[in-house]
Design a protein around this motif. Structure first.
Motif, mmCIF file in Angstrom:
data_model
loop_
_atom_site.group_PDB
_atom_site.id
_atom_site.type_symbol
_atom_site.label_atom_id
_atom_site.label_comp_id
_atom_site.label_asym_id
_atom_site.label_seq_id
_atom_site.Cartn_x
_atom_site.Cartn_y
_atom_site.Cartn_z
ATOM 1 N N GLU A 107 28.582 35.766 52.381
ATOM 2 C CA GLU A 107 28.128 36.631 51.293
ATOM 3 C C GLU A 107 27.795 38.030 51.801
ATOM 4 O O GLU A 107 28.190 39.043 51.195
ATOM 5 C CB GLU A 107 26.895 36.009 50.631
ATOM 6 N N GLY A 108 27.083 38.107 52.907
ATOM 7 C CA GLY A 108 26.662 39.409 53.408
ATOM 8 C C GLY A 108 27.821 40.288 53.833
ATOM 9 O O GLY A 108 27.898 41.469 53.466
ATOM 10 N N ILE A 109 28.743 39.719 54.608
ATOM 11 C CA ILE A 109 29.879 40.511 55.103
ATOM 12 C C ILE A 109 30.762 40.972 53.957
ATOM 13 O O ILE A 109 31.133 42.152 53.868
ATOM 14 C CB ILE A 109 30.690 39.696 56.125
ATOM 15 N N SER A 167 33.582 43.349 41.902
ATOM 16 C CA SER A 167 32.772 42.141 41.805
ATOM 17 C C SER A 167 33.637 40.884 41.883
ATOM 18 O O SER A 167 33.309 39.919 42.591
ATOM 19 C CB SER A 167 31.968 42.144 40.503
ATOM 20 N N VAL A 168 34.755 40.904 41.151
ATOM 21 C CA VAL A 168 35.674 39.760 41.173
ATOM 22 C C VAL A 168 36.290 39.609 42.567
ATOM 23 O O VAL A 168 36.427 38.503 43.088
ATOM 24 C CB VAL A 168 36.769 39.922 40.100
ATOM 25 N N LEU A 187 38.226 29.261 42.597
ATOM 26 C CA LEU A 187 38.938 30.472 42.162
ATOM 27 C C LEU A 187 39.190 30.468 40.660
ATOM 28 O O LEU A 187 39.118 31.522 40.015
ATOM 29 C CB LEU A 187 40.255 30.604 42.925
ATOM 30 N N VAL A 188 39.467 29.313 40.099
ATOM 31 C CA VAL A 188 39.645 29.245 38.646
ATOM 32 C C VAL A 188 38.347 29.645 37.946
ATOM 33 O O VAL A 188 38.357 30.362 36.938
ATOM 34 C CB VAL A 188 40.089 27.826 38.224
ATOM 35 N N GLY A 189 37.227 29.203 38.508
ATOM 36 C CA GLY A 189 35.944 29.574 37.925
ATOM 37 C C GLY A 189 35.696 31.074 37.964
ATOM 38 O O GLY A 189 35.089 31.634 37.050
ATOM 39 N N ILE A 190 36.174 31.734 39.014
ATOM 40 C CA ILE A 190 35.969 33.190 39.144
ATOM 41 C C ILE A 190 36.989 33.961 38.326
ATOM 42 O O ILE A 190 36.656 34.814 37.502
ATOM 43 C CB ILE A 190 36.067 33.600 40.628
ATOM 44 N N LEU A 191 38.261 33.653 38.518
ATOM 45 C CA LEU A 191 39.317 34.445 37.890
ATOM 46 C C LEU A 191 39.506 34.096 36.429
ATOM 47 O O LEU A 191 40.003 34.914 35.651
ATOM 48 C CB LEU A 191 40.628 34.255 38.663
ATOM 49 N N GLY A 192 39.052 32.901 36.037
ATOM 50 C CA GLY A 192 39.143 32.534 34.630
ATOM 51 C C GLY A 192 38.203 33.348 33.768
ATOM 52 O O GLY A 192 38.405 33.480 32.575
ATOM 53 N N ASP A 193 37.160 33.897 34.403
ATOM 54 C CA ASP A 193 36.204 34.726 33.671
ATOM 55 C C ASP A 193 36.542 36.204 33.761
ATOM 56 O O ASP A 193 35.806 37.050 33.272
ATOM 57 C CB ASP A 193 34.792 34.512 34.232
ATOM 58 N N ALA A 194 37.630 36.516 34.441
ATOM 59 C CA ALA A 194 37.960 37.934 34.675
ATOM 60 C C ALA A 194 38.366 38.615 33.385
ATOM 61 O O ALA A 194 38.944 38.000 32.512
ATOM 62 C CB ALA A 194 39.088 38.024 35.699
ATOM 63 N N GLY A 240 33.728 44.202 51.247
ATOM 64 C CA GLY A 240 34.692 43.900 50.199
ATOM 65 C C GLY A 240 35.027 45.055 49.277
ATOM 66 O O GLY A 240 36.217 45.305 49.002
ATOM 67 N N PRO A 241 34.032 45.809 48.772
ATOM 68 C CA PRO A 241 34.364 46.910 47.856
ATOM 69 C C PRO A 241 35.275 47.971 48.485
ATOM 70 O O PRO A 241 36.109 48.557 47.788
ATOM 71 C CB PRO A 241 32.985 47.490 47.513
ATOM 72 N N ILE A 242 35.112 48.217 49.779
ATOM 73 C CA ILE A 242 35.981 49.200 50.435
ATOM 74 C C ILE A 242 37.409 48.666 50.512
ATOM 75 O O ILE A 242 38.375 49.385 50.222
ATOM 76 C CB ILE A 242 35.457 49.542 51.844
ATOM 77 N N ILE A 243 37.559 47.383 50.847
ATOM 78 C CA ILE A 243 38.889 46.798 50.967
ATOM 79 C C ILE A 243 39.552 46.680 49.600
ATOM 80 O O ILE A 243 40.759 46.919 49.457
ATOM 81 C CB ILE A 243 38.799 45.434 51.675
ATOM 82 N N ALA A 244 38.777 46.347 48.588
ATOM 83 C CA ALA A 244 39.324 46.305 47.226
ATOM 84 C C ALA A 244 39.839 47.689 46.831
ATOM 85 O O ALA A 244 40.918 47.821 46.238
ATOM 86 C CB ALA A 244 38.262 45.814 46.250
ATOM 87 N N HIS A 245 39.058 48.709 47.144
ATOM 88 C CA HIS A 245 39.490 50.087 46.873
ATOM 89 C C HIS A 245 40.780 50.400 47.637
ATOM 90 O O HIS A 245 41.707 51.017 47.085
ATOM 91 C CB HIS A 245 38.389 51.062 47.273
ATOM 92 N N ASP A 246 40.847 49.981 48.903
ATOM 93 C CA ASP A 246 42.066 50.193 49.688
ATOM 94 C C ASP A 246 43.271 49.581 48.985
ATOM 95 O O ASP A 246 44.317 50.237 48.815
ATOM 96 C CB ASP A 246 41.940 49.544 51.076
#
Length: 620
Positions: A78-80, A56-57, A613-620, A85-91
């Motif tokens: 968003e769609g692409i 998700s992050v 990015l701070v808004g996203i990763l700051g909540d990680a 994204g989940p496959i590439i994150a897994h990679d």
């Protein structure tokens, strides 16, 4: 999972907000500095740090980069990324960011060259026969086979919709399309758009008029709105087109699996992947849909051999071998989920070897067909090299090869000795069909005149329909554009014998003709897109183009990545593309990342991206 990744995970709770802030800096700096292979690996290290935080992050980070840098419209971003994204994150969680697999990832965003081929010797059941069977023509009347490809039918094509939109494909009623229509989509079709149902049915009726023994379809049914596709839509599109072919054609059709035949697009997992059956539904659907043409045994092969199969064409001594070459496709992100090298993902090469051996043992000729040619810049050099080993072993059995994917009318020649490319060493070739989709060219298909004794090509003729013709929008007219024998053979010194097939020697001589006769080369450029947006190509461009035509083995092409601040970012600013991707892939995760790294970020863009990015990763 690598040791370094485990350490990251253990340290994350201790580093807290510092990690998030540092990671934000790493990502922005890596995007700014991504100008070559080394800096691309640095970028992957930063993205790996995001992938560890979860899918998700990772997706949110990718979407923020895409939107903030205005790489695509927001909904496309968003769609692409939500799909791929989940496959590439897994990679990234599964490989070293500094290894060979990571270098391959960097190649598809144009920052690393293709790694040198990993040495592998393809095993063969038997040695080459000392006295192989020869196939001789008795001069019988040829039979006809139609080759069509890349239909990309958009079931949401809307006459009157905007042609000049901001999406990867147009001619749809997009929710965010505001204001008056500037260029209205025609009733049958338009450039910059995929194929309407009416255009595909017109083409199928034109094919039925060709008195064919059978047709071959080299894949890609689904349209290029890749950010919207779902399993449900793809399934419906495949089933609908199978029904249309069954209804409108009057002879069998032998299809292949294309890279658009799955959702997410391109992503066929290997048997060793974490979700090995994620694309099995595609093979099940097509097995059921194709059984009417290929029979029960081949339909079972489709299900159990990842979409590949082999059949003997009715009333012939010709074995047609259809293989799923998407397992060698650089944009299939499941192929990056391990640093353990796999020379033959899902056994496609092994299947091809066995089928060719069976053909040789039975005294048959063979045609090989797939969606993506081994000559394509989209093909991993490793598998293209191994494929070439197979072709060299069974060159006496293979009569021809047929592909699609590039959307342009072209060919490629292979050689027994790539260091000495000439008419004598040319010993195999592939013909790539023009696309039906008018996205980048006028719609077209090929008709082959086939010798019934040798199954070699007597001629290759292209039929096209001109969108600019006033009658196109009411009743497309399909006219013969040219004959390869007529267009090229008559120009050879001494001509081309009437009794000689269009074999590898013929196609090599065509490339020699291009070298010596620029007018003929310019005619070829016109043929590629059927007269639409004909490219200008002289000097080094022409030299590279001819080199690529002589590169059935991908490692021998003359296309290289173009890293470097000056080249890539100049291209991004003037609107040209640094990428050498085929027309088949208008947008995807790799093109988004390539566009982001090619940008010369302004301070304002950097600040906006940092805030996101701070808004996203700051909540990680």
């Amino acid at each position: 999972m690598t040791l370094s990744l485990r350490l990251w995970i253990l340290l994350l709770p201790l580093l807290g907000a510092y990690v998030s802030a540092s990671l934000v800096d790493d990502i922005i700096n890596a995007i700014k500095n991504a100008v070559d292979c080394t800096s691309c690996h640095t970028l992957l290290v930063a993205l790996q740090g995001v992938a560890i935080l979860g899918n998700s992050v990772f997706d949110s980070t990718g979407i923020a980069i895409c939107k903030t840098l205005k790489v695509e419209d927001d909904d496309v971003c968003e769609g692409i990324i939500n799909q791929q994204g989940p496959i590439i994150a897994h990679d990234l969680r599964s490989i070293s960011a500094l290894g060979r697999t990571a270098t391959n990832l960097c190649n598809i965003i144009d920052l690393c060259q293709d790694p040198s081929v990993k040495k592998y010797t393809v095993p063969f059941p038997k040695a080459t026969p000392s006295n192989p069977k020869t196939f001789t023509s008795s001069g019988k009347v040829p039979f006809q086979v139609v080759h069509f490809s890349d239909v990309h039918i958009d079931r949401s094509y809307t006459p009157g919709a905007e042609v000049n939109c901001t999406k990867p494909i147009c001619c749809r009623n997009y929710a965010d399309q505001t204001g008056p229509v500037e260029i209205s989509a025609g009733a049958i079709g338009a450039h910059d758009c995929d194929t309407s149902s009416a255009l595909s049915q017109s083409m199928l009726r034109a094919v039925a008029n060709q008195n064919t023994k059978f047709s071959i379809f080299t894949g890609d049914v689904v349209e290029a709105a890749v950010w919207l596709v779902t399993q449900e839509e793809v399934t419906n599109d495949l089933q609908t087109f199978n029904t249309e072919m069954s209804t409108l054609l009057n002879s069998p059709v032998f299809p292949v699996i294309g890279n658009h035949e799955v959702a997410p697009i391109n992503d066929f997992p290997r048997n060793t992947s974490s979700s090995p059956n994620a694309a099995q539904w595609v093979f099940d659907v097509q097995s059921q849909g194709w059984i009417q043409w290929i029979g029960t045994a081949a339909a079972s092969q489709v299900q159990h051999m990842s979409g590949s199969y082999s059949i003997i064409a009715p009333d012939t001594n010709l074995r047609i071998i259809s293989i799923n070459s998407v397992y060698w496709y650089k944009d299939n992100f499941w192929l990056y989920d391990s640093d353990t090298f796999q020379p033959d993902p899902n056994g496609i090469l092994g299947f091809l070897v066995q089928q060719l051996q069976d053909a040789e043992d039975a005294g048959q000729r063979a045609w090989i067909m797939a969606h993506m040619s081994p000559s394509s810049v989209d093909t991993f050099h490793d598998q293209s090299n191994y494929f070439d080993q197979i072709v060299q072993r069974y060159k006496n059995t293979i009569a021809a090869q047929f592909y699609g994917h590039s959307h342009i009318d072209e060919f490629a020649v292979g050689y027994s000795d790539y260091s000495n490319q000439n008419a004598n060493t040319a010993n195999n070739f592939g013909l790539l069909a023009p696309s039906l989709t008018p996205r980048n060219a006028n719609p077209a298909f090929k008709v082959y005149d086939v010798d019934p004794d040798t199954y070699e090509l007597v001629d290759s003729r292209v039929f096209s329909s001109d969108i600019a013709d006033p009658s196109f929008q009411s009743s497309p007219s399909w006219k013969q554009e040219y004959s390869a024998r007529g267009a090229y053979g008559s120009l050879f010194p001494g001509g081309w014998p009437n009794s000689a097939p269009l074999n590898a020697t013929f196609w090599h001589k065509v490339t020699e003709l291009f070298e010596s006769n620029d007018a003929t080369f310019q005619t070829y450029l016109n043929f590629k897109t059927r007269g639409f947006n004909v490219e200008s190509c002289t000097g080094d461009c022409k030299t590279t183009a001819i080199c690529n035509l002589r590169a059935m083995r991908a490692e021998n092409n003359c296309i290289v990545a173009s890293p470097g601040f000056n080249f890539r970012r100049r291209d991004a600013e003037d609107g040209s593309s640094a990428s050498h991707k085929d027309h088949c892939e208008p947008s995807g995760f790799s093109s988004i990342l390539a566009a982001a790294t090619a940008k010369d970020l302004s301070q304002d863009e950097s600040d906006k991206l940092r805030a996101q990015l701070v808004g996203i990763l700051g909540d990680a």
